[in-house]
Design an enzyme around this catalytic site. Sequence first.
Site, mmCIF file in Angstrom:
data_model
loop_
_atom_site.group_PDB
_atom_site.id
_atom_site.type_symbol
_atom_site.label_atom_id
_atom_site.label_comp_id
_atom_site.label_asym_id
_atom_site.label_seq_id
_atom_site.Cartn_x
_atom_site.Cartn_y
_atom_site.Cartn_z
ATOM 1 N NE ARG A 62 63.155 39.847 50.984
ATOM 2 C CZ ARG A 62 62.526 40.963 51.557
ATOM 3 N NH1 ARG A 62 62.894 40.889 52.537
ATOM 4 N NH2 ARG A 62 61.706 42.065 51.252
ATOM 5 C CG HIS A 87 53.461 45.000 50.261
ATOM 6 N ND1 HIS A 87 53.299 46.281 51.813
ATOM 7 C CD2 HIS A 87 54.744 44.220 51.716
ATOM 8 C CE1 HIS A 87 53.457 45.853 52.843
ATOM 9 N NE2 HIS A 87 54.349 45.307 52.386
ATOM 10 C CG HIS A 140 51.666 47.325 56.533
ATOM 11 N ND1 HIS A 140 51.545 45.986 56.401
ATOM 12 C CD2 HIS A 140 53.067 47.316 55.800
ATOM 13 C CE1 HIS A 140 52.802 45.317 56.483
ATOM 14 N NE2 HIS A 140 53.417 45.921 55.843
ATOM 15 C CG ASN A 185 64.930 43.652 55.590
ATOM 16 O OD1 ASN A 185 66.176 43.189 55.633
ATOM 17 N ND2 ASN A 185 64.012 43.036 55.574
ATOM 18 C CG ASP A 219 56.649 48.614 54.820
ATOM 19 O OD1 ASP A 219 56.459 48.035 55.127
ATOM 20 O OD2 ASP A 219 58.053 48.842 53.273
HETATM 21 O O1 LIG Z 1 56.849 45.662 56.398
HETATM 22 C C1 LIG Z 1 56.988 44.415 55.255
HETATM 23 O O2 LIG Z 1 56.084 44.207 54.769
HETATM 24 C C2 LIG Z 1 57.981 43.842 54.466
HETATM 25 C C3 LIG Z 1 59.213 43.620 55.058
HETATM 26 C C4 LIG Z 1 59.106 43.106 56.240
HETATM 27 C C5 LIG Z 1 58.340 42.022 57.017
HETATM 28 O O3 LIG Z 1 57.648 41.886 56.561
HETATM 29 C C6 LIG Z 1 58.707 41.711 58.314
HETATM 30 O O4 LIG Z 1 59.742 41.851 58.797
HETATM 31 O O5 LIG Z 1 58.508 40.616 59.125
HETATM 32 C C7 LIG Z 1 59.940 43.065 53.567
HETATM 33 O O6 LIG Z 1 59.532 42.601 52.948
HETATM 34 O O7 LIG Z 1 60.956 43.172 53.749
#
Ligand SMILES: O=C(O)/C=C(\CC(=O)C(=O)O)C(=O)O
Length: 296
Positions: A130, A181, A31, A254, A249
């Site tokens: 979000r 997650h 991931h 963020n 990750d």
């Molecule tokens: O890296 C992750 O899994 C989580 C993210 C970003 C994300 O998923 C995305 O932008 O698509 C998050 O919780 O901001």
Amino acid sequence: MTTDTVARIVSWHPAPSKPRYTPPPGAVDAHCHVFGPMADFPFSAKAKYLPGDAGPEMLFALRDHLGFSRNVIVQASCHGTDNAATLNAIAKSNGKARGVAVVDPAISDAELKALHDGGIRGVRFNFLKRLVDDAPKDRFLEVAHRIQALGWHVVIYFEADILEEMLPFLATIPTPIVIDHMGRPSMSQGPDGAEITAFKALMDSRDDIWTKVTCPDRLSAQGDPWDDFVEVVRPLVERYSDRVLWGTDWPHPNMQDNVPDDGHLVDVIPRIAVTPELQRKLLVDNPMRLYWAEQT
Ligand SMILES: O=C(O)/C=C(\CC(=O)C(=O)O)C(=O)O
């Protein structure tokens, strides 16, 4: 998002430490993401964050630094449904990366096949308000049916507060499912807390639901070295040893106010997967079955 007025965010560590733990040969970071580079791969007009460039060369340097062999690159929401940056990274990896795409449900079969040829092996459905404007379950379900022929799976990202309302949708998905997650359960509730217990019930409901035991930095209430995460996640890795994946990750979208040291993230692995056999399943056997099935 207008890219000329917003400062670009750096959410990754400038010099991650070398982990004490050495992953087994062939270990997969299952991931991670790439951001741009923006000059070649502009961000989506609907992006909810505007990151700095974190392209394939940076990702592969981190992979080598941490002692990993392969990456699974998950399309991040900032690139919308244009998977060009993810495909570019896969193409530059010498076969050491595969990916998960985010698609417009109107995508054609020919476009899906082109994604497969570019190394994509799954689609991601993101339910975080979000991050995305909408998440149409009926149209996602159509996509899930169409990717069956390609042997793909779906990756689903949601938070614990909507687990219950997700259950009917999840039950209808015809492909294997990977939950990002662990559906973001509370770690401060402990290993028998309501949210992780509800998540285990979901894992028990089908034997083709997998999960990523990732993101101590996002989920822990305590911070590095993330003891609360370890206490909750170790039993999960033991109970579902054939259906768990691990990833950094990186570049930690963020997380700019709480940037993790990637070396420290790797050092969580032997604390949640406490035997060499559990480590080999988590880091090699399981991700290979999902992403490099033809080599297993
Ligand atoms: O890296 C992750 O899994 C989580 C993210 C970003 C994300 O998923 C995305 O932008 O698509 C998050 O919780 O901001």
